[in-house]
Design a protein around this motif. Structure first.
Motif, PDB file in Angstrom:
ATOM      1  N   LEU A 248       0.813  -1.220   0.000  1.00  0.00           N
ATOM      2  CA  LEU A 248       0.000   0.000   0.000  1.00  0.00           C
ATOM      3  C   LEU A 248       0.843   1.266   0.000  1.00  0.00           C
ATOM      4  O   LEU A 248       0.445   2.287  -0.536  1.00  0.00           O
ATOM      5  N   GLY A 249       1.992   1.212   0.621  1.00  0.00           N
ATOM      6  CA  GLY A 249       2.798   2.421   0.723  1.00  0.00           C
ATOM      7  C   GLY A 249       4.113   2.132   1.414  1.00  0.00           C
ATOM      8  O   GLY A 249       4.419   0.980   1.724  1.00  0.00           O
ATOM      9  N   ILE A 250       4.895   3.171   1.628  1.00  0.00           N
ATOM     10  CA  ILE A 250       6.151   3.007   2.353  1.00  0.00           C
ATOM     11  C   ILE A 250       6.288   4.117   3.392  1.00  0.00           C
ATOM     12  O   ILE A 250       5.679   5.179   3.269  1.00  0.00           O
ATOM     13  N   ILE A 251       7.093   3.833   4.399  1.00  0.00           N
ATOM     14  CA  ILE A 251       7.406   4.836   5.420  1.00  0.00           C
ATOM     15  C   ILE A 251       8.907   5.049   5.377  1.00  0.00           C
ATOM     16  O   ILE A 251       9.671   4.088   5.461  1.00  0.00           O
ATOM     17  N   THR A 252       9.326   6.305   5.218  1.00  0.00           N
ATOM     18  CA  THR A 252      10.758   6.556   5.077  1.00  0.00           C
ATOM     19  C   THR A 252      11.362   7.036   6.392  1.00  0.00           C
ATOM     20  O   THR A 252      10.655   7.525   7.277  1.00  0.00           O
ATOM     21  N   VAL A 253      12.673   6.925   6.505  1.00  0.00           N
ATOM     22  CA  VAL A 253      13.367   7.198   7.754  1.00  0.00           C
ATOM     23  C   VAL A 253      13.176   8.638   8.224  1.00  0.00           C
ATOM     24  O   VAL A 253      13.099   8.898   9.415  1.00  0.00           O
ATOM     25  N   ASP A 254      13.025   9.592   7.287  1.00  0.00           N
ATOM     26  CA  ASP A 254      12.876  10.983   7.724  1.00  0.00           C
ATOM     27  C   ASP A 254      11.546  11.203   8.450  1.00  0.00           C
ATOM     28  O   ASP A 254      11.463  11.997   9.373  1.00  0.00           O
ATOM     29  N   ASP A 255      10.507  10.481   8.025  1.00  0.00           N
ATOM     30  CA  ASP A 255       9.226  10.598   8.727  1.00  0.00           C
ATOM     31  C   ASP A 255       9.322  10.005  10.121  1.00  0.00           C
ATOM     32  O   ASP A 255       8.688  10.477  11.068  1.00  0.00           O
ATOM     33  N   VAL A 256      10.145   8.968  10.225  1.00  0.00           N
ATOM     34  CA  VAL A 256      10.281   8.277  11.492  1.00  0.00           C
ATOM     35  C   VAL A 256      11.045   9.120  12.516  1.00  0.00           C
ATOM     36  O   VAL A 256      10.750   9.093  13.701  1.00  0.00           O
ATOM     37  N   ILE A 257      11.999   9.898  12.039  1.00  0.00           N
ATOM     38  CA  ILE A 257      12.713  10.798  12.952  1.00  0.00           C
ATOM     39  C   ILE A 257      11.718  11.740  13.609  1.00  0.00           C
ATOM     40  O   ILE A 257      11.770  11.992  14.811  1.00  0.00           O
ATOM     41  N   ASP A 258      10.783  12.245  12.816  1.00  0.00           N
ATOM     42  CA  ASP A 258       9.776  13.135  13.390  1.00  0.00           C
ATOM     43  C   ASP A 258       8.931  12.416  14.432  1.00  0.00           C
ATOM     44  O   ASP A 258       8.604  12.975  15.476  1.00  0.00           O
ATOM     45  N   VAL A 259       8.577  11.157  14.145  1.00  0.00           N
ATOM     46  CA  VAL A 259       7.783  10.387  15.106  1.00  0.00           C
ATOM     47  C   VAL A 259       8.555  10.205  16.405  1.00  0.00           C
ATOM     48  O   VAL A 259       8.017  10.417  17.495  1.00  0.00           O
ATOM     49  N   ILE A 260       9.838   9.847  16.295  1.00  0.00           N
ATOM     50  CA  ILE A 260      10.653   9.614  17.490  1.00  0.00           C
ATOM     51  C   ILE A 260      10.729  10.888  18.334  1.00  0.00           C
ATOM     52  O   ILE A 260      10.539  10.875  19.543  1.00  0.00           O
ATOM     53  N   GLU A 261      10.963  12.007  17.664  1.00  0.00           N
ATOM     54  CA  GLU A 261      11.058  13.281  18.387  1.00  0.00           C
ATOM     55  C   GLU A 261       9.736  13.635  19.054  1.00  0.00           C
ATOM     56  O   GLU A 261       9.704  14.095  20.192  1.00  0.00           O
ATOM     57  N   GLU A 262       8.663  13.420  18.296  1.00  0.00           N
ATOM     58  CA  GLU A 262       7.329  13.732  18.793  1.00  0.00           C
ATOM     59  C   GLU A 262       7.009  12.915  20.043  1.00  0.00           C
ATOM     60  O   GLU A 262       6.550  13.451  21.050  1.00  0.00           O
ATOM     61  N   GLU A 263       7.275  11.614  19.973  1.00  0.00           N
ATOM     62  CA  GLU A 263       6.935  10.740  21.090  1.00  0.00           C
ATOM     63  C   GLU A 263       7.786  11.064  22.314  1.00  0.00           C
ATOM     64  O   GLU A 263       7.284  11.097  23.427  1.00  0.00           O
ATOM     65  N   ALA A 264       9.077  11.321  22.084  1.00  0.00           N
ATOM     66  CA  ALA A 264       9.965  11.625  23.212  1.00  0.00           C
ATOM     67  C   ALA A 264       9.532  12.926  23.865  1.00  0.00           C
ATOM     68  O   ALA A 264       9.435  13.038  25.080  1.00  0.00           O
ATOM     69  N   SER A 265       9.219  13.915  23.032  1.00  0.00           N
ATOM     70  CA  SER A 265       8.836  15.216  23.541  1.00  0.00           C
ATOM     71  C   SER A 265       7.492  15.120  24.249  1.00  0.00           C
ATOM     72  O   SER A 265       7.238  15.803  25.238  1.00  0.00           O
TER      73      SER A 265
END
Lengths: 457, 457
Positions: A248-265
């Motif tokens: 269906l789609g792909i998730i790239t590493v740059d989007d994941v960096i945002d997720v990691i930052e968001e969750e940590a914050s």
């Protein structure tokens, strides 16, 4: 990865020069200077600018150029609506159509219904359809952060034909470094990296060199789990499939960096009881609005503490010295509880706790509480004895500190585990809540003990 | 990116099967099953295993295979020494030589001097030299996280010759998706992506299609700033140069994810006063050892609070009701101070605060403290009035809460800014410190006011 803008002219752009060119309406000179910078730096200029300067930008930059800026921009969720309101609807629709679908969807999720409907109606049908396909995925799932701009090649292609597909897709795909191999039914059946492709012989069949054991995630997978996989496995991208394994789609590493930052914050904010992290360009009223709900809630909890203490007013009346140690005891309970809480919340967030038995964790925390409690109690008994020369008060304070630390440590780990079990984000059990709860527990223990031994004091 | 392991057989490996094969000493069957998994999953098995099982692994796996595991492993800094002590020194040296240099250096930094010297002596000279070159960079700088396995091509090559260089380098380089262009003096003069290369004509000169405005960082740059740049610009890799712009190494996105997680987790731990985040496979004694220093320090600070309260013993003796509100007032000061602290620490960490004037931030926090203080004071006056029917005590508690929140909010933002100015990590001003400080301030305000108006109570 936004067509991989790999250039940028230092981190700072020359604001004065740009403003000057804008004021003199030198469109071409402005465009040349402005567009030579990385879109992230362009976005910083755009966000800082006054609304009337932004109007000029909408005139001077194409929707496609503005789309690059919005791929890189950092705005609070509630700011998008106002920014899009500044734009002509056609401009906004074109801008969204020119973005990677996943990023466009992220923005549409923050706009109001009216805006969304209007833009999707104006937009060309193909782009609108792509966006609608993604819009219905729930927030915080793999589906909500994936993009549909990936390169897929049929299983029976040769390396040569695969490279041709890649060359054609290169300008639009989010990444061409991972190539996904699909069968006739569009099911994901393998993966090959561009690294492998360029060293392979051109006539080789893809099916003979692809990796068949491809890691994929389901569309409904939690975004934290996706982030964890990309981090652990060091992937550049991860394919997203439905239950029949269709790609269906792909998730790239740059989007994941945002997720990691968001969750940590997010975890961090909650530990400090600041709901959503504030940004720094807001007035005190906005900041107060974000903090007050927590403060008032904690105030009511604090009143419960005061009420409970009221029950011991008589004891306090008889030995005023007792009151002197209340902040110390409550503070120590709060501190040890916060420590245990932080360890448990991070453990749940990183997934480490899933792997271990909860009972073992609680047993360990009980042991930790016992040791730290005993150590602190010993120190405090000595301190009070040498300061006040009163062994009995020392023993009383020591006993209270020991039991408070023990209970607070257990509560600090038990409560997030319980909340997590109830499928609620354990980070909501924020520091201040645990602290207030531990205030109550420790004061009841302390004043209860004091009342019991009142005759001896 | 460790040769991009893009395959993995689900997230879990079949531990029972593997243990069974190990017990029956079926080397080949074990190797086939074990090596079919992603190195990260292999590392989880390896870490969980008993020491005698790990001895078998050292026998059955080559140093090169073990190097893949160590590229992906998650260990606490202080665990490496023990793991390496289990290995034969030659095996360990080969393992380190087979790793990417940056990762090998990360490990060597955690081993003791004796081990480092021994491994570097045994290792083949070329590998040892590469490691020594990186070992002298200070921790937390770009130099300390960069790798030297990158692909550089001369400026005057054609696309064809560049592709040939790439094909040869593909098996060893950390990434081949960004190709760095250097001049005769090995100075960085451009960058080109593999994406651009595969769509370019084979006879084109690299110098005519490369991007000259390449973003690079100095070796001495802080790793947080590197992480920020890769995040903001969505790069896959960032070149590292010396002051004469010679290309020294690259930093890849996967290393940066680790930095981001590390920094966020570090800030979080300090807010909760847990020094280094504990892992979950430790006993209570280890946990207690990590938490106790903070607790004892806070205990001494708490004794200062108790001492100060002792000054007001007479006042407390006369109006015992006063003591009842102490945890509430101290708690509210602590909560609002922690909120302000969290906002300031995150702002400094994300770099947002650099961009704004410190004075403006403090003015804003003063405004926020004023508003939240007034609001909470109003609520508490009403609550105390309706609960105790005592307006005077209500006003006194209200006044104390107002001034405590105001001062605590200011202190919560001022202190991290001050510490940051003194070039110390602002996160050391952890929640519990601010809370204890605010305990002291709020209690002095409250009991001071009470003593002043004692006649009226």
């Amino acid at each position: 990865m936004a067509e991989e803008q790999i250039t940028a002219q230092g981190r700072e752009l020359d604001e004065e020069l740009l403003m000057d060119l804008l004021e003199r309406r030198e469109v071409e000179a402005f465009r040349e200077e402005f567009l030579s910078h990385h879109p992230y730096d362009q976005s910083v200029f755009y966000v800082k600018a006054d609304p009337d300067v932004r109007q000029l930008l909408y005139q001077y930059l194409s929707p496609d150029e503005m789309a690059d800026i919005y791929e890189a921009i950092e705005l609070d969720d509630d700011q998008y609506e106002a920014y899009f309101r500044e734009m002509n609807a056609n401009y906004a629709a074109d801008l969204l159509a020119d973005m990677y679908t996943d990023d466009a969807v992220d923005i549409l999720n923050e706009l109001n219904k009216e805006q969304v409907v209007s833009y999707l109606t104006i937009m060309d049908r193909e782009a609108a359809q792509k966006i609608k396909d993604l819009l219905h995925y729930e927030e915080y799932t793999a589906g909500s952060i994936m993009t549909t701009e990936f390169v897929a090649i049929p299983k029976n292609s040769t390396v040569r034909s695969a490279m041709n597909i890649l060359r054609n897709a290169a300008p639009d795909a989010e990444t061409i470094y991972y190539v996904f191999v699909i069968d006739e039914e569009k099911r994901l059946s393998g993966i090959i990296t561009l690294r492998d492709l360029i060293i392979a012989d051109e006539d080789t069949l893809i099916s003979s060199i692809m990796n068949e054991r491809v890691v994929s995630v389901s569309v409904s997978e939690d975004q934290e789990e996706v982030a964890r996989m990309i981090r652990d496995y060091d992937f550049l991208a991860l394919p997203v499939v439905d239950f029949q394994h269709h790609l269906l789609g792909i998730i790239t590493v740059d989007d994941v960096i945002d997720v990691i930052e968001e969750e940590a914050s997010d975890d961090y904010s909650k530990l400090a009881a600041v709901s959503n992290m504030e940004t720094f360009d807001r007035g005190p009223l906005t900041a107060a609005k974000k903090r007050l709900p927590w403060l008032v809630l904690l105030l009511f909890l604090g009143m419960i503490t005061a009420n409970l203490m009221g029950l011991f007013e008589e004891t306090l009346d008889q030995v005023a010295l007792l009151a002197v140690f209340i902040p110390l005891i409550a503070g120590m309970a709060g501190n040890s509880g916060t420590q245990a809480l932080a360890v448990a919340v991070r453990g749940i967030a990183t997934g480490d706790i899933e792997e271990e038995s909860k009972l073992k964790l609680l047993a360990r925390e009980a042991g930790t509480g016992l040791i730290t409690g005993l150590a602190c109690a010993t120190v405090v008994i000595l301190l009070v004895y040498f300061w006040k020369g009163d062994l009995l008060i020392g023993l009383l304070v020591g006993a209270a500190i020991f039991s408070s630390i023990f209970v607070a440590t257990l509560a600090g780990s038990f409560i997030p585990l319980l909340i997590h079990r109830m499928k609620i984000d354990p980070a909501v059990a924020s520091g201040p809540f645990i602290t207030t709860l531990n205030d109550i527990i420790s004061i009841v223990i302390y004043l209860g003990l004091a009342t019991l031994f009142l005759g001896d004091l």
